[in-house]
Design a protein around this motif. Structure first.
Motif, PDB file in Angstrom:
ATOM      1  N   VAL A 154       1.113 -17.237   0.969  1.00 39.38           N
ATOM      2  CA  VAL A 154       2.079 -17.512   2.045  1.00 39.38           C
ATOM      3  C   VAL A 154       2.231 -16.239   2.880  1.00 39.38           C
ATOM      4  CG1 VAL A 154       4.454 -18.162   2.565  1.00 39.38           C
ATOM      5  CG2 VAL A 154       3.316 -19.134   0.572  1.00 39.38           C
ATOM      6  N   PRO A 155       1.899 -16.312   4.174  1.00 33.73           N
ATOM      7  CA  PRO A 155       1.788 -15.069   4.934  1.00 33.73           C
ATOM      8  C   PRO A 155       2.996 -14.147   4.883  1.00 33.73           C
ATOM      9  CG  PRO A 155       0.759 -16.842   6.148  1.00 33.73           C
ATOM     10  CD  PRO A 155       1.418 -17.474   4.959  1.00 33.73           C
ATOM     11  N   TYR A 156       4.200 -14.683   5.047  1.00 33.24           N
ATOM     12  CA  TYR A 156       5.302 -13.721   5.144  1.00 33.24           C
ATOM     13  C   TYR A 156       5.642 -13.118   3.794  1.00 33.24           C
ATOM     14  CZ  TYR A 156       8.884 -17.141   3.686  1.00 33.24           C
ATOM     15  OH  TYR A 156       9.643 -18.038   2.987  1.00 33.24           O
ATOM     16  N   GLU A 157       5.357 -13.840   2.707  1.00 32.94           N
ATOM     17  CA  GLU A 157       5.560 -13.240   1.382  1.00 32.94           C
ATOM     18  C   GLU A 157       4.515 -12.155   1.125  1.00 32.94           C
ATOM     19  OE1 GLU A 157       6.079 -16.024  -1.839  1.00 32.94           O
ATOM     20  OE2 GLU A 157       7.142 -17.450  -0.567  1.00 32.94           O
ATOM     21  N   MET A 158       3.259 -12.466   1.481  1.00 27.05           N
ATOM     22  CA  MET A 158       2.199 -11.465   1.315  1.00 27.05           C
ATOM     23  C   MET A 158       2.524 -10.208   2.122  1.00 27.05           C
ATOM     24  SD  MET A 158      -0.434 -10.040   3.135  1.00 27.05           S
ATOM     25  CE  MET A 158      -0.835 -11.174   4.467  1.00 27.05           C
ATOM     26  N   LYS A 159       2.967 -10.407   3.366  1.00 31.44           N
ATOM     27  CA  LYS A 159       3.258  -9.251   4.222  1.00 31.44           C
ATOM     28  C   LYS A 159       4.387  -8.406   3.635  1.00 31.44           C
ATOM     29  CE  LYS A 159       1.683 -11.466   8.449  1.00 31.44           C
ATOM     30  NZ  LYS A 159       2.045 -12.090   9.742  1.00 31.44           N
ATOM     31  N   HIS A 160       5.357  -9.098   3.083  1.00 35.46           N
ATOM     32  CA  HIS A 160       6.482  -8.399   2.488  1.00 35.46           C
ATOM     33  C   HIS A 160       6.012  -7.545   1.303  1.00 35.46           C
ATOM     34  CE1 HIS A 160      10.575  -7.717   1.110  1.00 35.46           C
ATOM     35  NE2 HIS A 160      10.179  -8.069  -0.102  1.00 35.46           N
ATOM     36  N   ILE A 161       5.227  -8.125   0.417  1.00 30.71           N
ATOM     37  CA  ILE A 161       4.755  -7.379  -0.769  1.00 30.71           C
ATOM     38  C   ILE A 161       3.838  -6.235  -0.341  1.00 30.71           C
ATOM     39  CG2 ILE A 161       3.355  -7.564  -2.876  1.00 30.71           C
ATOM     40  CD1 ILE A 161       4.478 -10.417  -3.181  1.00 30.71           C
ATOM     41  N   MET A 162       2.979  -6.497   0.647  1.00 33.96           N
ATOM     42  CA  MET A 162       2.117  -5.419   1.158  1.00 33.96           C
ATOM     43  C   MET A 162       2.973  -4.260   1.682  1.00 33.96           C
ATOM     44  SD  MET A 162      -1.282  -5.617   1.084  1.00 33.96           S
ATOM     45  CE  MET A 162      -1.872  -4.626   2.463  1.00 33.96           C
ATOM     46  N   SER A 163       3.943  -4.601   2.537  1.00 40.67           N
ATOM     47  CA  SER A 163       4.731  -3.555   3.198  1.00 40.67           C
ATOM     48  C   SER A 163       5.599  -2.779   2.215  1.00 40.67           C
ATOM     49  CB  SER A 163       5.644  -4.174   4.271  1.00 40.67           C
ATOM     50  OG  SER A 163       4.875  -4.932   5.160  1.00 40.67           O
ATOM     51  N   GLN A 164       6.221  -3.519   1.290  1.00 41.82           N
ATOM     52  CA  GLN A 164       7.178  -2.891   0.384  1.00 41.82           C
ATOM     53  C   GLN A 164       6.509  -2.150  -0.763  1.00 41.82           C
ATOM     54  OE1 GLN A 164      10.626  -2.794   0.786  1.00 41.82           O
ATOM     55  NE2 GLN A 164       9.967  -3.534   2.788  1.00 41.82           N
ATOM     56  N   HIS A 165       5.403  -2.671  -1.244  1.00 38.87           N
ATOM     57  CA  HIS A 165       4.855  -2.146  -2.487  1.00 38.87           C
ATOM     58  C   HIS A 165       3.432  -1.605  -2.364  1.00 38.87           C
ATOM     59  CE1 HIS A 165       8.371  -3.884  -4.366  1.00 38.87           C
ATOM     60  NE2 HIS A 165       8.056  -5.082  -3.918  1.00 38.87           N
ATOM     61  N   VAL A 166       2.552  -2.395  -1.749  1.00 39.50           N
ATOM     62  CA  VAL A 166       1.130  -2.048  -1.807  1.00 39.50           C
ATOM     63  C   VAL A 166       0.800  -0.904  -0.857  1.00 39.50           C
ATOM     64  CG1 VAL A 166      -1.219  -2.912  -1.586  1.00 39.50           C
ATOM     65  CG2 VAL A 166       0.580  -4.409  -2.491  1.00 39.50           C
ATOM     66  N   LEU A 167       1.234  -1.015   0.398  1.00 37.86           N
ATOM     67  CA  LEU A 167       0.876   0.032   1.368  1.00 37.86           C
ATOM     68  C   LEU A 167       1.442   1.404   0.984  1.00 37.86           C
ATOM     69  CD1 LEU A 167       1.104  -2.061   4.667  1.00 37.86           C
ATOM     70  CD2 LEU A 167      -0.972  -1.156   3.596  1.00 37.86           C
ATOM     71  N   PRO A 168       2.709   1.479   0.529  1.00 42.07           N
ATOM     72  CA  PRO A 168       3.191   2.799   0.103  1.00 42.07           C
ATOM     73  C   PRO A 168       2.343   3.403  -1.021  1.00 42.07           C
ATOM     74  CG  PRO A 168       5.034   1.288   0.382  1.00 42.07           C
ATOM     75  CD  PRO A 168       3.785   0.474   0.530  1.00 42.07           C
ATOM     76  N   LYS A 169       1.932   2.575  -1.987  1.00 44.84           N
ATOM     77  CA  LYS A 169       1.081   3.085  -3.065  1.00 44.84           C
ATOM     78  C   LYS A 169      -0.262   3.567  -2.506  1.00 44.84           C
ATOM     79  CE  LYS A 169       0.531   1.071  -7.148  1.00 44.84           C
ATOM     80  NZ  LYS A 169       1.097   1.211  -8.521  1.00 44.84           N
ATOM     81  N   LEU A 170      -0.823   2.781  -1.597  1.00 48.09           N
ATOM     82  CA  LEU A 170      -2.126   3.155  -1.045  1.00 48.09           C
ATOM     83  C   LEU A 170      -2.011   4.417  -0.193  1.00 48.09           C
ATOM     84  CD1 LEU A 170      -3.616  -0.327  -0.062  1.00 48.09           C
ATOM     85  CD2 LEU A 170      -4.180   1.111  -2.030  1.00 48.09           C
ATOM     86  N   ALA A 171      -0.927   4.510   0.550  1.00 54.10           N
ATOM     87  CA  ALA A 171      -0.756   5.690   1.407  1.00 54.10           C
ATOM     88  C   ALA A 171      -0.733   6.957   0.552  1.00 54.10           C
ATOM     89  CB  ALA A 171       0.535   5.565   2.210  1.00 54.10           C
ATOM     90  N   SER A 172      -0.163   6.845  -0.641  1.00 55.66           N
ATOM     91  CA  SER A 172      -0.045   8.050  -1.476  1.00 55.66           C
ATOM     92  C   SER A 172      -1.396   8.452  -2.073  1.00 55.66           C
ATOM     93  CB  SER A 172       0.996   7.834  -2.575  1.00 55.66           C
ATOM     94  OG  SER A 172       0.494   6.931  -3.536  1.00 55.66           O
ATOM     95  N   VAL A 173      -2.304   7.505  -2.244  1.00 59.25           N
ATOM     96  CA  VAL A 173      -3.622   7.893  -2.767  1.00 59.25           C
ATOM     97  C   VAL A 173      -4.648   8.148  -1.668  1.00 59.25           C
ATOM     98  CG1 VAL A 173      -3.401   6.836  -5.038  1.00 59.25           C
ATOM     99  CG2 VAL A 173      -4.240   5.453  -3.122  1.00 59.25           C
ATOM    100  N   ALA A 174      -4.371   7.615  -0.462  1.00 53.08           N
ATOM    101  CA  ALA A 174      -5.360   7.746   0.614  1.00 53.08           C
ATOM    102  C   ALA A 174      -5.246   9.123   1.255  1.00 53.08           C
ATOM    103  CB  ALA A 174      -5.128   6.671   1.670  1.00 53.08           C
ATOM    104  N   ASP A 175      -6.304   9.850   1.235  1.00 55.18           N
ATOM    105  CA  ASP A 175      -6.303  11.131   1.943  1.00 55.18           C
ATOM    106  C   ASP A 175      -7.630  11.163   2.673  1.00 55.18           C
ATOM    107  OD1 ASP A 175      -5.872  13.619   2.896  1.00 55.18           O
ATOM    108  OD2 ASP A 175      -6.432  14.635   1.033  1.00 55.18           O
ATOM    109  N   GLN A 176      -7.664  10.421   3.735  1.00 53.89           N
ATOM    110  CA  GLN A 176      -8.925   9.982   4.305  1.00 53.89           C
ATOM    111  C   GLN A 176      -9.292  10.669   5.607  1.00 53.89           C
ATOM    112  OE1 GLN A 176     -10.311   8.080   2.166  1.00 53.89           O
ATOM    113  NE2 GLN A 176      -9.562   6.007   2.208  1.00 53.89           N
ATOM    114  N   GLY A 177      -8.634  11.759   5.907  1.00 54.95           N
ATOM    115  CA  GLY A 177      -8.805  12.276   7.256  1.00 54.95           C
ATOM    116  C   GLY A 177      -8.053  11.356   8.195  1.00 54.95           C
TER     117      GLY A 177
END
Lengths: 417, 417
Positions: A154-177
């Protein structure tokens, strides 16, 4: 090593064309902002063997595998138990999630169906990505050094989980230039002509700056993309190329920025305190809805009359009975009268009007399906254009709307905006 | 053995989320009608290694591989030469195609850029699928008993080549038994409740009939799918289950058929000679555009006023200044007045109205963003509903539109339709 991600969408409804997969595009956009590349997108059936094969292949290509779909409570949703088997782990009931699912039903004042209890089952030794907006939690599980992230479809649930949980975790491991994008919107010139006219500019670009052509009905967006540890220097270098392209494309250049025509027009009109209204027959409100989709549209846009009958054209847009009878509703005279009528009724600086046969029904021998008139009225003039489109109803409507924006854009340019 | 197909979409713009891949859904729908299964959909980068890997994997899964994208004349389009290398064949210039490409530019009264000549390059020993609508031809090539079909990514050109060339060829080789689908549209009941309420009916179905839940904002479509050589007997058997589901879901049942709410409402209203208009503030024409997207909408729909200012609400919808000042534009009083105003102005049987703060701007302390009033006026009554949505602007607009259709649907039911 840069992190690579893959998106897997699970669901027969996508393989059967029932649903367009818009989730993947949204996820990819978010990852791009973190300079994390999506190397592959796969859509597979709600079948155990297909899901397992997709997991296997994704592991070869990517470090992080984002999986959406198949987390619902119904029988056709098998993602969770298939993944648990594949990982060699168990599903265990999470009391916090169960409490949350119960709470959602209580809030809606409905009894919770027994099958929803299963939505609280999570991977043993996995991580729960709490879903505040729905009943299916997100799940994160690390398997053989690869991270698998599961989210509802369901798009808005997926977006919520991405924004709240997944992207912050990824941002902390991504050091990509740093990734730098510069967008250039052009309108009224085809992809090939555009490419030919900027051939030499493109040839001069270094390898680490890539150009992409993103055509859409009536518009071509160009995207320059570069990656560097010194974002500022890279951006400055890229802007030189972008400025050269702007100079070369001249009257076809609309704006720098990742926007559509209407997204470029509105802030420009706002800056001049110009106002806008529409009178729509064949486009049926599509122009208005494209305008009002943009936040802050109300600064410029006053409204629209969708006139699907001759009576409404007369009553609300002051089109004369004479013109309707003499020339027909799909005519230069009537579309001009609609535009000037809207200009007056809404008391605006610019009014767009459309009248045509979008198909598949309608049309006459002299005015076949696909014949579409558009008009732009200003306080001093009315400009009209005639089109003969040959596509299906919805494409004709979309194209007509874009042509209206193009006409308005060109007139704003002529006025020195 | 049933034919299996795979769809491969080539393009960085999809992996970067610039474009939503709607082509795959359309292709899958068409193939479903021929009972040809799509077993996998893959999106890969404009990179030689990624394209070749995708071809290799697709060959393991499918008999026919449909490839879209990367056929343009610009440098980032590498599909054709990558495929030629992979197949071990050459690209040769096709004079007929070249003539056609030249003709297209001539017709548009434009000189042909030199790079467009390459669009006439086709696979030696392959088949050309003529593209009447554009400059990039479709191509069909058989490689190690697998068929690879290449089409441009521009949706209407792809659709044209599929319809004119690819589907007829596939229909002649597909002898797949008959597929039978029965769709059941429900509205106003969530997926889990629906699943629970028909649990026993679902359990009684034989293995060769599958059920899928296709939820969308405010609606759930159910699809029963079966395959058999005796389509008539199968359909009769499936219809028994479908009727049981209809009886069980009772007031939530909308219609049999693969339609949205608005697609169910319009023919029903047409059959009763009912007419409809809308007065839209926060939905900005979206309700009108969803209605007019349906062919034949003009039999029922007379038009809409999109009123983005208080002045327009007063002037075109006869909302009183008093109500606007006393209660504010986002209020039950004003949305009711908008609906009754539209009912009179358009002289219709039913009028829908919306007023709310779709976000992200706007809203007050008492009436925050996400507060949305809707109303339905008939000749005898006005019904209102209040919603508090918490999503982004476009989802709020979409949800509000769907709730309007649901309200109208329920009222039509109450009136015995």
């Amino acid at each position: 090593m840069p992190i690579k991600t893959e998106i897997i969408t699970i669901g027969d409804e996508i393989l059967q064309g029932q649903i367009v997969d818009s989730n993947s595009a949204w996820i990819a956009q978010q990852l791009l902002l973190l300079n994390i590349a999506v190397v592959h997108i796969a859509t597979v059936a709600d079948r155990e063997d297909a899901i397992i094969d997709a997991f296997e292949q994704a592991k070869q290509r990517a470090d992080i595998i984002l999986v959406t779909g198949g987390l619902g409570p119904t029988k056709d949703d098998i993602t969770k138990r298939t993944a648990a088997n594949y990982f060699g782990t168990n599903l265990v009931r999470d009391e916090l999630v169960l409490e949350h699912v119960r709470g959602i039903f209580a809030q809606r004042k409905r009894a919770m169906p027994a099958i929803n209890q299963m939505q609280a089952d999570v991977f043993q030794n996995g991580e729960v990505l709490f879903n505040e907006l729905g009943t299916a939690p997100g799940l994160w599980y690390t398997h053989e050094d690869k991270s698998f992230v599961f989210m509802p479809g369901v798009p808005y649930e997926m977006k919520h989980i991405m924004s709240q949980h997944v992207l912050p975790k990824l941002a902390s491991v991504a050091d990509q230039g740093h990734i730098v994008n510069i967008y250039i919107l052009t309108a009224g010139i085809g992809e090939s002509h555009l490419a030919e006219s900027i051939q030499d500019i493109e040839a001069d670009m270094p390898d680490y700056i890539r150009i992409a052509y993103l055509p859409k009905l009536g518009m071509v967006r160009l995207r320059l993309t570069g990656v560097s540890n010194d974002a500022e220097a890279l951006r400055a270098e890229m802007q030189v190329f972008a400025n050269n392209i702007k100079a070369r494309t001249n009257e076809y250049f609309v704006t720098f920025g990742d926007v559509d025509l209407e997204g470029a027009i509105l802030p420009l009109m706002h800056s001049k305190n110009y106002t806008l209204a529409t009178a729509e027959s064949c486009t049926g409100g599509t122009i208005a809805s494209r305008i009002t989709a943009i936040p802050g549209a109300g600064h410029v846009f006053k409204g629209s009359v969708v006139s699907y009958t001759n009576e409404i054209k007369q009553k609300m847009l002051s089109v004369s009975k004479h013109d309707l009878e003499m020339y027909g509703a799909v005519s230069e005279q009537v579309v001009s009268a609609m535009a000037t009528g809207a200009l007056k009724s809404f008391d605006v600086d610019f009014a767009l009007a459309t009248s045509g046969f979008a198909g598949p029904d309608g049309g006459t021998k002299d005015t076949p399906v696909g014949t579409i008139w558009i008009a732009l009225a200003t306080k001093t003039t009315v400009i009209t254009r005639l089109f003969h489109f040959q596509n299906d109803r919805n494409i004709n409507i979309e194209r007509t709307s874009t042509q209206c924006f193009l006409l308005l854009w060109q007139e704003l340019r002529n006025l020195g905006c």
